[in-house]
Scaffold this active site. Structure first.
Site, mmCIF file in Angstrom:
data_model
loop_
_atom_site.group_PDB
_atom_site.id
_atom_site.type_symbol
_atom_site.label_atom_id
_atom_site.label_comp_id
_atom_site.label_asym_id
_atom_site.label_seq_id
_atom_site.Cartn_x
_atom_site.Cartn_y
_atom_site.Cartn_z
ATOM 1 N N ASN A 1 7.315 -10.013 4.589
ATOM 2 C CA ASN A 1 5.948 -10.534 5.054
ATOM 3 C C ASN A 1 5.552 -11.116 6.562
ATOM 4 O O ASN A 1 5.689 -12.417 6.144
ATOM 5 C CB ASN A 1 4.816 -10.230 4.231
ATOM 6 C CG ASN A 1 3.217 -10.593 4.727
ATOM 7 O OD1 ASN A 1 3.324 -10.124 5.296
ATOM 8 N ND2 ASN A 1 2.357 -10.827 3.807
ATOM 9 N N ASP B 1 -3.631 0.870 5.830
ATOM 10 C CA ASP B 1 -4.899 2.018 4.945
ATOM 11 C C ASP B 1 -5.321 2.993 5.878
ATOM 12 O O ASP B 1 -6.850 2.616 5.696
ATOM 13 C CB ASP B 1 -5.359 0.467 4.954
ATOM 14 C CG ASP B 1 -5.939 -0.285 5.655
ATOM 15 O OD1 ASP B 1 -4.936 -0.122 7.132
ATOM 16 O OD2 ASP B 1 -6.487 -1.116 5.665
ATOM 17 N N ARG C 1 1.027 -1.124 -0.237
ATOM 18 C CA ARG C 1 -0.174 -0.216 0.236
ATOM 19 C C ARG C 1 0.765 0.894 -0.108
ATOM 20 O O ARG C 1 0.990 2.199 0.938
ATOM 21 C CB ARG C 1 -0.651 0.328 1.090
ATOM 22 C CG ARG C 1 -2.066 -0.976 1.248
ATOM 23 C CD ARG C 1 -2.793 -1.753 2.311
ATOM 24 N NE ARG C 1 -3.847 -0.932 1.777
ATOM 25 C CZ ARG C 1 -5.252 -1.501 1.831
ATOM 26 N NH1 ARG C 1 -5.126 -0.703 1.166
ATOM 27 N NH2 ARG C 1 -6.288 -2.345 1.270
ATOM 28 N N ASP D 1 -2.222 1.754 11.007
ATOM 29 C CA ASP D 1 -2.549 0.966 10.013
ATOM 30 C C ASP D 1 -1.415 2.090 8.326
ATOM 31 O O ASP D 1 -1.595 3.050 9.023
ATOM 32 C CB ASP D 1 -3.301 0.540 9.861
ATOM 33 C CG ASP D 1 -3.753 -0.992 10.578
ATOM 34 O OD1 ASP D 1 -3.054 -1.016 11.299
ATOM 35 O OD2 ASP D 1 -5.312 -1.264 10.512
ATOM 36 N N ASP E 1 -3.971 -7.418 18.772
ATOM 37 C CA ASP E 1 -3.924 -6.401 19.236
ATOM 38 C C ASP E 1 -5.038 -6.131 20.416
ATOM 39 O O ASP E 1 -4.445 -5.824 22.131
ATOM 40 C CB ASP E 1 -4.557 -5.021 18.287
ATOM 41 C CG ASP E 1 -5.791 -5.497 17.225
ATOM 42 O OD1 ASP E 1 -5.956 -6.605 17.723
ATOM 43 O OD2 ASP E 1 -5.866 -4.505 16.894
#
Length: 670
Positions: free
Chosen positions: A272, A301, A214, A299, A411
């Protein structure tokens, strides 16, 4: 309140934690305005330009709250009343009224009352022109109360300083202010909510955002961080673990963003390792190689409102005790929607959910803050998702690193682990980012299903009940639901997840770099795990247009539901019609993909939640029996081994969460 007349020369923006020239005190929250070109719906997050508060009597500056009866009247969207001149300044034209009782500019007083050591807050505004200012507060039920007001007359600058009591906000409530004009414009040069008390420690935050393919979103976030001088001043480092094949460094605009941040920006290329591997790298680098006092996760995005960084840091510095400070989630697809107010965890099933009394996807353009009573109750949470979450350095050093879970529940587990050590989490309104909405996702049935199930069970051994009955019952219900939806790949991933969970904590580090490939390969073995671009890639259903658009209604009541389930199970045990193997019995939109629809079919094309493709699902009785039998067997095995599994995972926690182990097993091994 004090009002002083000064020359009209603009004053510089205040620095967080410093003594600003225009406003003495420590900045908690700037008054901020929409970006140029923002539509009316997004402007509603910053100010309320509707017909707003009207008073039954005209208040005077010395009028007590008890003598002014207030009611909200009218809600029609009007033309733009406020003329913004920058992100922090604006003009209220003559014969206008604008309320700053909106998401980003009202002050969430109850959260500061509950979690900070402050007993009062100062509203400071630098205004020029004639008009008036009125300040309001609300109770926990949303009832508005006039606090005080002032008439602004005469030439020159008006420096407003109102000390406001935080004690009335034990259960909920906000402060806000309105600006009203009659003859002439009123200019807001700058403003904010301040503390007279000194904060703890420094504003020295390391911001980290792991990214996977991204680059454009990541560059936009880096630019937002670098363009705001106050945010840039508070940064010690910006760390970007780049885990994708489309590199951030190659994205147009990166060089300009990097120039703004200078040597504070650190791009780290690594395989990754999922969200947990990216966030772990951020924490590792922040603790080992910076002198930061706060670590802020975000994040990739997202769309960032830069002031949220300063607000999170300020909230952390004024908290009574070290705590995690979470940002709320606004929808990136519908930017006036508040997607998530706060989340809690069901300890029996280790499932996260919206906090009681909150409504997901609330549109603040349709129902503003002032019109929505439930937004005025304080919402307490168990954790905050890592779309935006600040972790003080002291907490990170005590609680440790994220677990090597790749994605999902990392999280949640961290928030529960911090809470177990005495560190609470606050999800604070007005601290927020825009994030991709989850309305177009179903992470319990796609490739993420593996992580959903495995990681929930891992977290349950650490923070869940001694008796896993509720967790196992929920798992079997989900197994049956997947099977009735013809989602055989999801059940296969569940089986794989529980098998790996039973193998113990020793597998978490070694499989972190390889587990995603194994998950994708397993899912691709099943029809529903191989999405097609369109339903036109398979023969069209023979149903006529009318029949194709009529779907069964859900069963009514408990008896109807039980009867419907029994009939669905029986149908899934019967042999399917061979003719439906090549030609789908019907085409099912994602919104109609319910168990009482798909469980009665032999085959169907089903649209994906994001609308980008379809899966061709075929009913298989033998697979239904085998998978249900395996799921029951695994749940029995887990129930029997639960005490031992809890002991093993809890004993392994110090190693799994240590910096040394992450460096040895992951970062140095690559």
């Amino acid at each position: 309140m004090t009002i002083s007349e000064t020359p009209t020369r603009p004053s510089p923006s205040p620095r967080p934690g410093a003594e600003p020239q225009a406003h003495g005190g420590n900045l908690l929250q700037r008054v901020i305005l929409p970006r140029t070109g923002d539509p009316m719906s997004v402007r509603s997050l910053y100010m309320d330009e509707r017909t707003g508060i009207r008073l039954s009597t005209v208040p005077t500056p010395d009028m007590s709250a008890s003598t002014a009866k207030i009611g909200l009247v009218g809600s029609a969207v009007s033309a733009r009343r406020l003329r913004t001149t920058s992100r922090t300044s604006a003009v209220v034209p003559e014969q206008s009224e604008v309320s700053f009782g909106a998401y980003f500019n009202a002050f969430a007083a109850s959260y500061w009352r509950r979690w900070s050591r402050l007993t009062e807050v100062h509203l400071k505004l630098s205004l020029e022109g004639t008009g008036r200012i009125d300040v309001y507060r609300t109770k926990s039920d949303g009832s508005p109360i006039f606090e005080r007001g002032a008439v602004l007359q005469g030439p020159g600058r008006h420096e407003i300083d109102m000390a406001l009591d935080l004690r009335p906000f034990e259960d909920g409530g906000w402060y806000w202010f309105d600006l009203t004009t009659a003859e002439g414009d009123l200019t807001l040069h700058a403003g904010g909510w301040y503390a007279a008390d000194e904060p703890t420690g420094r504003a020295a935050v390391t911001v980290g955002t792991p990214t996977f393919n991204r680059p454009a979103d990541c560059v936009a976030t880096l630019t937002a961080l670098g363009e705001d001088p106050l945010v840039r001043e508070a940064l010690t480092a910006v760390i970007v673990p780049d885990q994708g094949t489309k590199k951030v460094r190659d994205e147009p605009g990166f060089e300009q963003a990097a120039a703004l941040l200078g040597d504070k920006l650190r791009i780290i290329d690594q395989p990754n390792l999922g969200g947990s591997g990216g966030y772990a790298r951020i924490m590792y680098e922040a603790l080992e190689h910076t002198d930061c006092e706060q670590i802020l996760y975000m994040d990739d995005d997202i769309l960032l409102e830069p002031d949220s960084v300063l607000r999170a840091v300020a909230f952390s510095r004024y908290s009574r005790e070290p705590m995690l400070v979470g940002g709320q989630m606004l929808s990136l697809q519908a930017r006036s929607q508040l997607s998530t107010m706060g989340e809690v965890v069901d300890r029996g099933t280790l499932l996260w959910r919206n906090a009681p009394g909150t409504e997901p996807h609330h549109d603040l353009a349709d129902q503003t803050l002032r019109q929505t009573p439930w937004l005025h109750r304080r919402t307490d949470v168990d954790y905050n998702a890592w779309w935006m979450c600040l972790i003080p350095r002291a907490v990170a050093e005590d609680v440790g690193m994220p677990l090597p879970l790749f994605i999902k529940c990392d999280d949640t587990e961290y928030g529960l682990r911090a809470r177990a050590k005495g560190y609470r989490t606050a999800t604070v309104p007005g601290i927020a980012i825009w994030h991709m909405s989850f309305l177009e996702k179903d992470d319990t049935s796609d490739w993420q299903a593996y992580f959903h199930y495995r990681n929930r069970f891992v977290a349950a051994t650490l923070h869940g009940p001694e008796n896993p009955t509720a967790l196992l019952r929920d798992t079997l219900k989900r197994t049956l639901r997947h099977l009735l939806l013809l989602e055989y790949s999801a059940v296969a991933l569940q089986e794989m997840a529980l098998r790996d969970f039973l193998d113990g904590p020793e597998r978490l580090f070694p499989t972190l770099p390889t587990v995603l490939a194994a998950v994708r390969a397993k899912r691709a073995e099943y029809d529903d795990g191989r999405p097609l671009d369109s339903a036109t890639q398979v023969p069209l259903s023979d149903l006529d247009a009318l029949s194709a658009q009529l779907f069964p209604l859900p069963p009514k009541g408990k008896v109807g539901t039980v009867k419907g389930l029994a009939q669905s199970v029986l149908h899934n045990l019967r042999a399917p019609d061979p003719s439906h193997h090549a030609v789908p019995q019907r085409n099912v939109p994602a919104r109609n993909a319910q168990w009482f629809v798909l469980s009665r079919l032999d085959s169907a094309t089903v649209s994906t939640p994001d609308g980008r493709g379809v899966t061709f699902r075929r009913r298989d009785p033998a697979m239904f029996r085998a998978m249900l039998r395996t799921a029951i067997g695994q749940c029995r095995e887990i129930a029997k081994a639960w005490p031992e599994l809890r002991r093993r995972y809890r004993d392994a926690l110090p190693e799994l969460s240590s910096r040394e182990a992450w460096a040895r097993e992951v970062f140095d091994r690559r």
